[in-house]
Design a protein around this motif. Structure first.
Motif, mmCIF file in Angstrom:
data_model
loop_
_atom_site.group_PDB
_atom_site.id
_atom_site.type_symbol
_atom_site.label_atom_id
_atom_site.label_comp_id
_atom_site.label_asym_id
_atom_site.label_seq_id
_atom_site.Cartn_x
_atom_site.Cartn_y
_atom_site.Cartn_z
ATOM 1 N N ILE A 1 62.205 17.313 24.922
ATOM 2 C CA ILE A 1 62.764 17.706 26.353
ATOM 3 C C ILE A 1 61.875 19.000 26.917
ATOM 4 N N LEU A 2 61.614 19.967 26.383
ATOM 5 C CA LEU A 2 60.706 20.878 26.800
ATOM 6 C C LEU A 2 59.373 20.675 27.167
ATOM 7 N N SER A 3 58.796 19.769 26.193
ATOM 8 C CA SER A 3 57.521 19.278 26.439
ATOM 9 C C SER A 3 57.503 18.407 27.910
ATOM 10 N N ALA A 4 58.575 17.569 28.042
ATOM 11 C CA ALA A 4 58.597 16.876 29.243
ATOM 12 C C ALA A 4 58.421 17.403 30.429
ATOM 13 N N CYS A 5 59.113 18.947 30.498
ATOM 14 C CA CYS A 5 59.309 19.725 31.671
ATOM 15 C C CYS A 5 58.025 20.634 31.980
ATOM 16 N N SER A 6 57.356 21.042 30.646
ATOM 17 C CA SER A 6 56.394 22.128 30.770
ATOM 18 C C SER A 6 55.060 21.719 29.988
ATOM 19 N N ALA B 1 51.648 21.458 24.880
ATOM 20 C CA ALA B 1 50.612 22.020 24.078
ATOM 21 C C ALA B 1 50.874 22.701 22.807
ATOM 22 N N LEU B 2 52.023 23.559 23.013
ATOM 23 C CA LEU B 2 52.525 24.314 22.068
ATOM 24 C C LEU B 2 52.828 23.713 21.003
ATOM 25 N N PHE B 3 53.546 22.625 21.124
ATOM 26 C CA PHE B 3 54.141 21.573 20.160
ATOM 27 C C PHE B 3 53.230 20.792 19.581
ATOM 28 N N PHE C 1 59.762 32.635 39.611
ATOM 29 C CA PHE C 1 58.634 32.214 39.914
ATOM 30 C C PHE C 1 57.531 32.588 38.986
ATOM 31 N N ALA C 2 57.374 33.683 38.747
ATOM 32 C CA ALA C 2 56.477 34.487 37.553
ATOM 33 C C ALA C 2 56.551 33.616 36.265
ATOM 34 N N ALA C 3 57.741 33.192 35.811
ATOM 35 C CA ALA C 3 57.816 32.486 34.678
ATOM 36 C C ALA C 3 57.558 31.116 34.675
ATOM 37 N N GLY C 4 57.839 30.588 35.727
ATOM 38 C CA GLY C 4 57.528 29.191 36.262
ATOM 39 C C GLY C 4 55.975 29.021 36.065
ATOM 40 N N ASP C 5 55.508 30.017 36.679
ATOM 41 C CA ASP C 5 53.885 30.010 36.776
ATOM 42 C C ASP C 5 53.276 30.104 35.425
ATOM 43 N N GLN C 6 53.962 31.016 34.459
ATOM 44 C CA GLN C 6 53.475 31.137 33.169
ATOM 45 C C GLN C 6 53.486 30.104 32.314
ATOM 46 N N PHE C 7 54.752 29.376 32.478
ATOM 47 C CA PHE C 7 54.940 28.070 31.509
ATOM 48 C C PHE C 7 54.607 26.719 32.159
ATOM 49 N N ILE D 1 59.735 24.224 39.180
ATOM 50 C CA ILE D 1 60.163 25.497 39.289
ATOM 51 C C ILE D 1 59.590 26.245 40.418
ATOM 52 N N VAL D 2 58.169 26.167 40.326
ATOM 53 C CA VAL D 2 57.282 26.916 41.087
ATOM 54 C C VAL D 2 57.542 26.341 42.532
ATOM 55 N N GLN D 3 57.630 25.065 42.677
ATOM 56 C CA GLN D 3 57.666 24.477 44.201
ATOM 57 C C GLN D 3 59.033 24.793 44.598
#
Length: 658
Positions: A43-48, A53-55, A100-106, A111-113
């Motif tokens: 689920i996290l991979s599909a979103c981010s 890449a981390l997983f 916004f900052a966290a959405g950009d980071q991950f 979320i950014v949009q």
């Protein structure tokens, strides 16, 4: 949910979120700020892309069931995980920057949009610079450009706002970057100078020495001559800094035409360069030289110049209606000296093409037109046999016309406008007499209601909504052409006379531009005319503006804002605007010449190189040298250069309440 992000059904999202909350089938624990989140890697991979890449990168974290996530708070991470599972997020002014900052980071694009959309929906004069700087810090080019566009368009509101802290805290470089732009939207260049003064006074000690560098980018040749002499030249920040003198000399040379090369020979390259207008006025068709014309002219309000525009697929037509919807001009009905039309054409100012759209049900010459809620209303007119009272409404989205409730009165050659959610129509001709009646259409109950009658009968009248009132100007009363102006106040429910125009006229173009009523061309009872004048309601006065290139009546007007190709319609900015024509008053010319000589002498005494003002070697000014307020002549009266003297209602100091 956004269509792109709706990869899973709502039911599936709810199931996965329930599994997460119950800690079922979870295969990773995220340690955030000393607390943990149980989640599913897929689920996290599909979103981010970050989590994918981390997983999956084959490194140590790929096989770990517990991963520490630094540099983010527990509260913010909770928003991100909720979004990953539900594609929903609650944004507020308090949390949007952190999310916004966290959405950009991950790398969570959704979320950014949504954060960008939220910020833009809340942009205002008090926070626009903050949003631009925030976007710049995260290299969000789209948000930065939109915020900058807002700043340029709403500059006057921003610098005159009570809470202008963001503007006042601009760096010198950012201030210059702003005021040097051609597309800075200011009705008068005086507003730019007043804004600069407010910025300097905010930190006066540190900033007053920046005046020469700033002055280089202000279009001083575009300011009122009285204002320049009494408020710019005499200002202490200018007067007490020798480095400003070459710019003052250059402006004096240009304004009073002492030096024909002054516009280009001097330290400033923008003395005579008008800014670009945000709104363009189009004068279309009409009756000229005894026949209809297809000429389209565009008025550049910043340069006070008209240009003739080449268009494709245009045809001569007069007595038509013009409406503007979504950057397009719609021309309805009219007459070409042979037939009466029900056809409708749309003009795209980007492609400069005319195209046919759905025709009206009735032929309508002398038609009245207004726009309300994105739809065009065509009212009354003449079909070649009778004066009409029928009304049609056009929806550009569906390209369809349909009849709505008919007016109470038959009328052609009337004029209409919308005000406070209603369509008003005034005056006209019913086949027997010129009318002084007026009525309005209320779309909430689809009814027409009569208003008190105007003080004069008016056919070929111009009607506009302006300053929360309805204004009716000019026209023909059955005996003579009128120059009178009257306004209807909906709250008082009465008509009141206002100052009259200079020229008697009927069948002219009328619109509101730069917070003034413009009256364009028409018929004066003897001939068609090309004269333009404008009414300033704040000062309750009429001023002259630049005449059109073509004499014509029965024309119509449309105003379009924010065109991307505005430079194709305006006075060429690579050409210096001709110097003003100064009234023949030898005494005043001599006074201006003495002012120029005094400034030249000061430059010589300071041994200043006029060609270079950005150095740090300026010497102190003579303490007992005080500039007098010199009464100087003005340019011929027009809306940018109101006439000076006791008869003018405008405060010649042009002080802006900041």
């Amino acid at each position: 949910m956004d269509l792109v992000e709706k990869r899973l059904s709502v039911t599936a999202c709810n199931v996965f979120n329930d599994l997460r909350r119950n800690r079922q089938l979870c295969d990773v624990v995220l340690d955030v700020d000393g607390r943990e989140f149980h989640a599913h890697k897929n689920i996290l991979s599909a979103c981010s892309p970050y989590f994918r890449a981390l997983f999956t990168n084959g490194m140590t974290e790929s096989d770990m069931s517990r991963i520490n996530i630094p540099n983010v708070s527990y509260k913010i991470m909770n928003y991100l995980i909720e979004f990953a599972y539900t594609r929903e997020i609650t944004l507020t002014v308090e949390n949007v920057e952190g999310i916004f900052a966290a959405g950009d980071q991950f790398l969570i694009h959704g979320i950014v949009q949504r954060c960008k959309d939220f910020l833009l929906s809340h942009i205002c004069p008090e926070n626009c610079f903050g949003i631009r700087n925030f976007a710049r810090s995260y290299f969000c080019r789209e948000l930065e450009e939109i915020a900058m566009h807002y700043i340029l368009v709403h500059f006057e509101e921003i610098v005159t706002a009570d809470d202008a802290d963001e503007f006042l805290n601009l760096s010198l470089a950012d201030l210059i970057d702003l005021i040097c732009r051609d597309n800075l939207n200011v009705k008068m260049e005086e507003y730019v100078f007043e804004a600069v003064l407010r910025w300097i006074k905010y930190e006066e000690v540190e900033r007053r020495q920046s005046m020469p560098e700033i002055l280089m980018h202000i279009r001083l040749g575009m300011t009122n001559t009285d204002y320049f002499m009494n408020n710019v030249k005499a200002n202490e920040y200018v007067r007490e800094n020798d480095l400003t003198k070459p710019i003052i000399i250059q402006t004096l040379n240009y304004t009073y035409n002492f030096d024909t090369t002054s516009a280009t020979s001097g330290p400033s390259q923008v003395i005579s360069r008008p800014r670009l207008p945000y709104k363009l006025l189009y004068a279309i068709g009409g009756w000229s030289g005894g026949s209809p014309t297809n000429t389209v002219e565009c008025y550049d309000t910043r340069a006070d110049r008209w240009s003739i525009i080449d268009t494709e697929n245009s045809s001569p037509r007069a007595y038509m209606g013009i409406a503007v919807v979504s950057h397009k001009l719609y021309a309805m009905g009219g007459f070409d000296s042979n037939q009466y039309f029900n056809s409708v054409r749309s003009f795209d100012p980007v492609t400069k093409r005319w195209d046919e759209v759905s025709p009206m049900h009735s032929r309508r010459c002398y038609v009245s037109v207004a726009v309300l809620d994105g739809c065009i209303y065509a009212m009354g007119g003449f079909d070649g046999h009778t004066r009409l009272r029928t009304v049609e409404r056009y929806d550009p989205k569906t390209n369809q016309w349909r009849f709505v409730t008919s007016m109470n009165h038959h009328r052609s050659d009337a004029s209409a406008s919308q005000l406070d959610g209603r369509v008003y129509i005034c005056g006209g001709f019913n086949g027997n007499e010129c009318l002084n009646s007026a009525e309005y259409f209320d779309p909430t109950d689809n009814t027409w209601n009569d208003l008190p009658r105007m003080t004069s009968r008016r056919s070929g009248v111009g009607v506009v909504a302006y300053h929360d009132c309805l204004y009716a100007v000019g026209g023909f009363n059955g005996l003579t052409r009128l120059n009178t102006l009257e306004k209807y106040d909906p709250h008082a429910n009465n008509w009141v006379l206002c100052p009259s125009m200079y020229i008697h006229r009927s069948n002219f173009g009328v619109t509101v531009l730069d917070d003034m009523i413009f009256v364009i061309g028409g018929f004066n009872g003897v001939t068609t005319i090309f004269n333009v004048e404008c009414y300033d309601g704040d000062n309750d006065e009429w001023y002259d503006a630049c005449d059109m290139n073509v004499f014509r009546s029965a024309l119509n007007i449309g105003v379009i804002a924010g065109l991307p190709n505005v430079t194709e319609y305006v006075w060429p900015r690579d050409q210096a605007l001709p110097p003003p024509v100064i009234p023949n008053n030898q005494e005043n010319i001599q006074q201006a010449a003495r002012a120029l000589e005094e400034n030249l002498n000061r430059v010589d005494e300071a041994e200043l190189d006029i060609g270079s003002i950005d150095g740090d070697d300026g010497s102190e000014d003579d303490e007992d040298d005080e500039d007098e307020e010199v009464p100087v002549p003005d340019r011929p009266p027009n809306h940018r250069r109101p006439p000076s003297g006791p008869s003018s209602g405008r405060d010649q100091s042009m002080h802006i309440s900041l």
